[in-house]
Design an enzyme around this catalytic site. Sequence first.
Site, short mmCIF file in Angstrom:
data_model
loop_
_atom_site.label_atom_id
_atom_site.label_comp_id
_atom_site.label_asym_id
_atom_site.label_seq_id
_atom_site.Cartn_x
_atom_site.Cartn_y
_atom_site.Cartn_z
N VAL A 23 -22.60 3.76 -28.75
CA VAL A 23 -23.09 4.78 -27.81
C VAL A 23 -22.97 4.22 -26.39
CG1 VAL A 23 -25.05 6.21 -27.09
CG2 VAL A 23 -24.73 5.68 -29.53
N GLY A 72 -7.21 5.89 -22.44
CA GLY A 72 -7.85 5.20 -23.58
C GLY A 72 -9.28 5.65 -23.82
N GLU A 105 -10.67 9.69 -28.64
CA GLU A 105 -10.53 9.20 -30.00
C GLU A 105 -9.08 9.34 -30.45
OE1 GLU A 105 -13.35 7.89 -31.86
OE2 GLU A 105 -13.82 7.90 -29.75
N ASP A 129 -17.79 13.59 -31.73
CA ASP A 129 -18.08 12.22 -31.28
C ASP A 129 -19.50 12.16 -30.71
OD1 ASP A 129 -17.14 9.45 -30.29
OD2 ASP A 129 -17.85 10.43 -28.46
N LYS A 144 -22.99 10.18 -32.12
CA LYS A 144 -23.88 9.37 -31.27
C LYS A 144 -25.33 9.88 -31.34
CE LYS A 144 -20.00 8.03 -28.39
NZ LYS A 144 -19.11 8.44 -27.31
N1 HSE Z 1 -13.92 8.98 -27.32
C1 HSE Z 1 -15.17 8.44 -26.91
C2 HSE Z 1 -15.57 9.06 -25.59
C3 HSE Z 1 -15.04 6.94 -26.79
O1 HSE Z 1 -14.73 9.69 -24.95
O2 HSE Z 1 -16.72 8.94 -25.19
C4 HSE Z 1 -16.34 6.23 -26.68
O3 HSE Z 1 -17.17 6.43 -27.78
#
Ligand code: HSE
Length: 342
Positions: A155, A210, A213, A224, A228
């Site tokens: 998280v 980057g 996901e 996502d 969390k």
């Molecule tokens: N894909 C996730 C985000 C990466 O954009 O927050 C971090 O958990």
Amino acid sequence: MKKPKVMLIGCGTVGQGLLEIIQKKKTDISLIAVSDFKKGSINCADGLDISKVLDLLNNGKSLEEYECGPKCCNGALHKGWDALKTIRECDADIMAEMTFTDIKTGQPATQHIEEALKRGMHVTTSNKGPAALYYNKLKRLADENDVKFLIEGTVMSGTPVFNLARECFAGCDITEVKGILNGTTNYILTKMEQEGWSYQDALKKAQELGYAEADPTADVEGFDALAKVVILSNVLLGGNVKPDDVPCEGISKITLEDIKTAAEDDMRYKLIGSTRREGDSIIASVKPVKLPMTDPLTGVNGANNALTFTTDLLGDVTIQGAGAGKIETGFSIFVDILNIIR
Ligand code: HSE
């Protein structure tokens, strides 16, 4: 722990970030194995040369092109072992599990973590699958084996959440946590509003940077952030929440027009994840919310995240910081390793 032996299972963006940090900070650890199902697998009990590993990764070469120096291991470098064989055969003190997140099954990471914990290795992971689906079970397994199971990076990447709660809120009851938990969607919403980018262009850039996901559906549909919220519910509020218990809506239906109209009314969309304890129940959700500009969360831009902890002794405490990124998430694994070896 003197010069701990560390193995990396999965070595994508986060793994490379971790290795760059270890190299830059001249950390006294021995990297004995790296196993990545796409990039190859190597292990050397005498320790791998991190610069050479990074050179191969940065040049898109297979890790299996690695060669030990003349004074190393006397031919005992192994190549081609899969993750489970690497965990079983290598005598590591710490496993960093950084394979891709599968939020539906938690695999193959959960199997890797179970195997490592049973063998008495400490585990750190940024992988949200096992943490969202099996945290309580894996923590029990770690306790039974007298090792640590740390998940700081699951998280808000390396921005302290669990370390903060454990160390700085010791003795407080946390009753609610709420905030912006996904960097990709916050980046997309920010770029759409501030630069007028299309949803697709903003998503593409978030992938290039980057943040997203491997399958960005997990970001834009809210899964996502959902993972969390489940992790926060179970780790900070002592719940036993499953992803299916939490209503979840992402940002894919929000148009540039919606964002412009909201801005004209001095409002801004944010994807908000929240969870709170009410008696014996946990009430959690993930959904886009149109917030007035007076709300401090509207000032959280780009891939940044923010989280407000509601506590009994301190009232509300809000943190803001990185939510995704190579070095930022690599740092989460680094800080877990430091916490294990201290
Ligand atoms: N894909 C996730 C985000 C990466 O954009 O927050 C971090 O958990």
